[in-house]
Every structure is written in structure tokens, then in C-alpha cells.
Enzyme design. Structure first.
Site, PDB file in Angstrom:
ATOM      1  N   ASP A  57       0.702  -1.359   0.115  1.00  0.00           N
ATOM      2  CA  ASP A  57       0.122   0.005   0.086  1.00  0.00           C
ATOM      3  C   ASP A  57       0.786   1.105  -0.061  1.00  0.00           C
ATOM      4  O   ASP A  57       1.647   1.676   0.834  1.00  0.00           O
ATOM      5  CB  ASP A  57      -0.806   0.060   1.354  1.00  0.00           C
ATOM      6  CG  ASP A  57      -1.976   1.139   1.116  1.00  0.00           C
ATOM      7  OD1 ASP A  57      -1.837   1.721   0.447  1.00  0.00           O
ATOM      8  OD2 ASP A  57      -2.875   0.781   1.904  1.00  0.00           O
ATOM      9  N   ASP A  58       0.837   1.968  -1.154  1.00  0.00           N
ATOM     10  CA  ASP A  58       1.668   3.300  -1.041  1.00  0.00           C
ATOM     11  C   ASP A  58       2.835   3.080  -1.256  1.00  0.00           C
ATOM     12  O   ASP A  58       3.921   3.996  -0.932  1.00  0.00           O
ATOM     13  CB  ASP A  58       1.150   4.339   0.030  1.00  0.00           C
ATOM     14  CG  ASP A  58       0.061   5.088   0.173  1.00  0.00           C
ATOM     15  OD1 ASP A  58      -1.048   4.388  -0.863  1.00  0.00           O
ATOM     16  OD2 ASP A  58      -0.147   5.674   0.965  1.00  0.00           O
ATOM     17  N   CYS A  90      -6.193   4.177  -3.262  1.00  0.00           N
ATOM     18  CA  CYS A  90      -6.152   2.916  -2.870  1.00  0.00           C
ATOM     19  C   CYS A  90      -7.477   1.859  -3.321  1.00  0.00           C
ATOM     20  O   CYS A  90      -7.342   1.262  -3.980  1.00  0.00           O
ATOM     21  CB  CYS A  90      -6.212   2.685  -1.201  1.00  0.00           C
ATOM     22  SG  CYS A  90      -4.655   3.334  -0.401  1.00  0.00           S
ATOM     23  N   ASP A 326      -0.277  -0.589  -4.910  1.00  0.00           N
ATOM     24  CA  ASP A 326      -1.448  -0.095  -5.539  1.00  0.00           C
ATOM     25  C   ASP A 326      -1.320   1.298  -6.166  1.00  0.00           C
ATOM     26  O   ASP A 326      -2.174   1.644  -6.825  1.00  0.00           O
ATOM     27  CB  ASP A 326      -2.676  -0.223  -4.335  1.00  0.00           C
ATOM     28  CG  ASP A 326      -2.195   0.599  -3.348  1.00  0.00           C
ATOM     29  OD1 ASP A 326      -1.323   1.036  -3.180  1.00  0.00           O
ATOM     30  OD2 ASP A 326      -3.072   0.626  -2.332  1.00  0.00           O
TER      31      ASP A 326
END
Length: 501
Positions: A57-58, A90, A326
Site C-alpha cells: 500500500d503506497d 487505494c 496499489d
């Protein structure tokens, strides 16, 4: 342009005849052998290959240098140097990954209802069209551990989503509120277990153990598996595991040519008002970078443990390992503090690394890939034929070094903005970057962005790879017209119409 429209019309008629929807094919389609020319997965003994998918994530490209197991994965497999996400937020990005469809086709344009989030994903029927549904129906054990979609877990005790397990998953260990990696409720196949603040409750540690167990049980059952390890790290607050809290004390955020850009007078209106970063802001950016590097150490160790388990069970020659994010992240570029919502390469260009049977070690693939391609690729690896209704293309021919004609030369990015919901974990800071709605096209040497308020950006990436000089006013009118027409085609495309752009 005329020939591409003819091809799209023909493919569209074919899609209507086939009457398929989503990335999960129907039972009749799955029962058929792959069409002549389709790629059979080269796992040993003709067995269906396993797929281990690590979705972070990120995670931006500048963190990979601090992840030794990911670097080793690059040496063993293929790195996609031009992989782009269709939306830098996201939930829209993850919805696209699951289904192989652009946000305008999933209907998930944000993290929150009525324009996005888990509820919209579910209500639009997307849960029936994921790669999990397709692979489970094809005999796979499927597991998801960590993060699903924004809004999946209600903050209210009576929230019905807290114990719900979506279709397609045989193993489900998921929480919706795991950003801090502590103090969360984990839904394990419909049973909630609270994890507090002890070192052993650290989420990446918990799901790492569950992932190892899942692989072992799949090996015992002699059944192929797809395991998605979906971390909240390094998303803010970028909480590190206890053993990593004091590492990398001297690190600073990369000082690229675009860091604290001195002149942004040519940038779009939403960005032109941003002041130069002050000393305190730069210090905060450096600390954020250190925290992000610390946070991915547990992800990297998790990858190492999972790969050790795969090897120990004799599954290495039958397993594809996919590392992905993502969306990207900016830290100081173009005077932007922490954030990810722009169309700049810092946010849209993210890691995709694949190792496995038939993949050349140390290969770098420069042809364009997008997160629309993950779902059809997994389906193809499992021996299934991706339905024509997906917007993406299988990457299997590229992975196996097969000749491919007519491959895409552009990537499409769409974003609904600006963001104001105070409960949104992706709400930008004051100068973190909160652009209005835009649609963009990235080519091999250009970035073109259209904002709904009329602003435009055009960058010549051959001469200006750091996107410092907006050349839209000087760009040839004919080229601007071509790119604008391409954006308009992308905005409403679906299935083969997207793949043939």
C-alpha cells in the site's frame, strides 16, 4: 486512428456475442481448453502453478532499494519498468486489480460512497468478477490476508461487513482498520479476533505466520493455490515492527531534480499556489521517508519467509511470485509534501516484479503494463482464458518471452477529486496534493493531463524526465488534439475497446 476504431468495433461485436462479464469466466468457458496459441503455464509436470501475490500500500519505487528480498526477486525474475496504475487512490486501484477493469467500469472512483469504497464495489456486482472467483472455480485454494477494500470493515460494532467473507476466497484473514498495524479486529473466515498493542499483534507478523500456514496446508492438500498478501504498509502512519523502530536514522528523502521545485509557475492552478518547502517541512519529509523505509522491512522479511516455505515444500518450480503496489507516493517533488493523488510518475509508476516458471532471470520489460492486467494475467497463469470484457491484457506472453504484436503504447489514468472526507485515510495534508478531477495519458515519452476545470499539462519526458516544464502552451496543436482524442476514447472504453487503444 480510423483502423483502431474499426478494430474496436469488430472486437466489441465479438464481446457481445460471447456474453462474458468480469475477469471470472463462466463454467462453460473454464471447461474449455485454451485456444490454439494460448500460453500454457510451464510448471513442472503440467501442474497448475501456484501464485503468491504480495500487494503493498503506497509503496513507491524509491523504497525497493531497502528491501533485499525484493531485490533478490528482481534478480530471479522480470521487472516491469513501465507499469502504471489507472488511479492513484487505494480503493479504485485495488478494485481494478481484482477485476481487470478501469475505475469508470468498476464504478469505484473513490474510497467512500456514493462514488466508491467497498459498498459500491459490492453493489455493482464486482465481487462476482474477481480473479479469486475464477481461480477458486478452477480448483485453486485462494487466500487473502491483510487489507481488502476501503470501507470493508464498519467502524460500528453492528456493522455487517465485519464478518462477511466475499465470494471466491477459501481463506480470509482480513481487517479494514489495520493502518497502524496494531489494535485491529481480524476477520478469520467469519470469526473476529482482536489484536492489541503487544509486539506479537503487529499485523505484518500475524499475516506472515498465517501465510506460511496457508502454503503448508495447500502443499499437504496437493492443491494449487493463489495467496494474496495484502499489506497496509507503508501507508501512513507507516508503523514499523518493533525491531525496526530505530533503524536508518541518517536517511533522507531522495533529492531528485524535482524536489522542492523552484519554479512552478507553469503548473496547473491547483499547484501554482504551493509555497516553497520550508526547513521544518523538509525535515518532516525526511522523517516520513525514514518511517516508510522502516515500515517495509517487515514486508520484506515476510516475503523471505514465504519464499523459504515455498522452497522447503518443493514448490519453487511451480510458483509465480508477484510483487506489486496499489499506487506510488511523492515526498517533496514539485513542492508537494506527502501524498499520491497526482498524475506525475512518482504516483502513477509503481513496482511490478514477477518471478516463476518460464520467466527469464534478471529481465527488464519496458513494454507498458497497467493494474488492469493483473486479473487476466492470474487467470491465464491458471490455464483459464480471460474473458473479452476485461479492460486489461494478460502479461503471460511477455513473462515467457513470446512474440507479441499490437501491444499497447499508452497508459490511462483517471482521478476523481478533490478529496475532503475527514474520515478518509488518504485525505491529503494542506500541501500534500489534492488535485481536481483529471484524466491523463502516459506514453513512452509524454505525459498529458486534462483537468475538469480546463487546465492542461504536457511534458516531454525525453528531455524532461522529472516533469519540471509544462510545455502545453508550446506543444504542437496537432499532437495536443491527438492526445485529447485518445483521452476521450479511454474515458468511456470497455473491454476490447480499451485493450485496442
Amino acid at each position: 486512428m480510423f483502423r483502431s476504431r474499426v478494430r474496436r468495433l469488430m472486437c466489441g461485436l465479438l464481446a457481445v456475442v460471447l456474453l462474458l462479464s468480469g475477469c471470472g469466466a463462466d463454467r462453460k468457458e473454464r471447461s474449455k481448453p485454451k485456444a490454439k496459441g494460448g500460453t500454457a503455464s510451464p510448471a513442472q509436470g503440467g501442474r497448475k502453478p501456484n501464485i503468491l501475490y504480495v500487494l503493498t500500500d503506497d509503496l513507491s519505487w524509491d523504497l525497493v532499494d531497502y528491501m533485499p528480498n525484493v531485490k533478490r526477486l528482481q534478480q530471479q525474475g522480470m521487472t516491469f519498468s513501465n507499469y502504471f496504475v489507472a488511479d492513484t487512490l487505494c480503493c479504485p486501484s485495488r478494485a481494478t486489480i481484482l477485476t481487470g477493469r478501469y475505475p469508470h467500469n468498476t464504478g469505484v472512483l473513490s474510497n467512500d460512497p456514493p462514488t466508491g469504497g467497498y459498498d459500491v464495489f459490492n453493489q455493482r456486482g464486482n465481487e462476482q468478477s474477481t480473479f479469486a472467483v475464477a481461480l477458486k472455480n478452477a480448483g485453486y485454494r485462494t487466500g487473502l490476508m491483510g487489507k481488502y477494500l476501503n470501507g470493508y470493515e464498519s467502524t460500528k460494532k453492528q456493522g455487517s461487513s465485519r464478518t462477511y467473507v466475499p465470494p471466491g476466497w477459501t481463506e480470509w484473514d482480513v481487517t479494514g482498520l489495520g493502518y497502524a498495524n496494531y489494535n485491529y479486529d481480524l476477520n478469520s473466515n467469519g470469526t473476529l479476533t482482536h489484536h492489541g498493542w503487544k509486539p506479537g499483534d503487529y499485523l505484518n507478523t500475524v499475516i506472515s505466520g498465517k501465510g506460511v500456514d496457508f502454503i503448508n496446508r495447500s502443499a499437504d492438500a496437493k492443491q494449487p493455490f493463489l495467496l494474496e498478501m495484502s499489506t497496509f504498509s507503508p501507508h501512513g502512519p507507516a508503523t514499523a515492527a518493533p525491531e525496526d523502530n530505530h533503524k536508518f536514522r541518517s536517511l533522507k528523502a531522495p533529492r531528485t531534480p524535482g524536489f522542492n521545485e523552484p519554479d512552478i509557475g507553469d503548473k496547473p492552478g491547483w499547484l501554482r499556489r504551493y509555497p516553497l518547502l520550508r526547513k521544518k517541512q523538509i525535515a518532516d519529509i525526511d522523517e516520513a521517508f525514514r518511517q516508510r523505509v522502516r515500515a517495509v522491512q517487515s514486508v520484506d522479511r515476510m516475503i523471505g519467509k514465504l519464499l523459504d516455505t515455498v522452497r522447503a515444500r518443493g514448490l519453487a518450480d511451480d510458483t509465480y511470485v508477484v510483487f506489486n503496489s496499489d499506487n506510488g507516493y511523492h515526498l517533496g517533488q514539485h513542492r508537494l509534501e506527502e501524498g499520491k493523488l497526482t498524475a506525475y510518475d512518482t504516483d502513477i509508476k509503481v513496482p511490478l516484479i514477477v518471478a516463476g516458471p518460464g520467466v527469464k532471470a534478471g529481465a527488464v520489460e519496458s513494454r507498458f503494463a497497467q493494474n488492469t492486467d493483473i486479473c487476466p494475467t492470474f487467470q491465464d497463469l491458471a490455464g483459464l482464458t480471460p474473458p473479452p470484457s476485461v479492460d486489461g491484457r494478460t502479461l503471460v506472453p511477455l513473462l515467457h518471452g513470446q512474440p507479441v504484436t499490437g501491444w499497447r503504447t499508452t497508459a490511462y489514468i483517471e482521478h476523481l477529486g478533490p478529496r475532503f472526507n475527514k474520515d478518509d485515510p488518504d485525505l491529503p495534508k494542506q500541501f500534500g496534493g489534492n488535485p481536481p478531477t483529471y484524466h491523463a495519458v502516459r506514453t513512452a515519452n509524454e505525459l498529458y493531463v486534462e483537468y475538469e476545470n480546463g487546465d492542461r499539462e504536457y511534458y516531454d519526458l525525453t528531455r524532461d524526465p522529472w516533469e519540471l516544464g509544462n510545455l502545453y502552451p508550446q506543444a504542437p496543436a496537432s499532437r495536443k488534439a491527438e492526445l485529447s482524442a485518445l483521452v476521450n476514447e479511454y474515458r468511456t472504453c470497455g473491454g476490447p475497446n480499451c485493450r485496442n487503444l
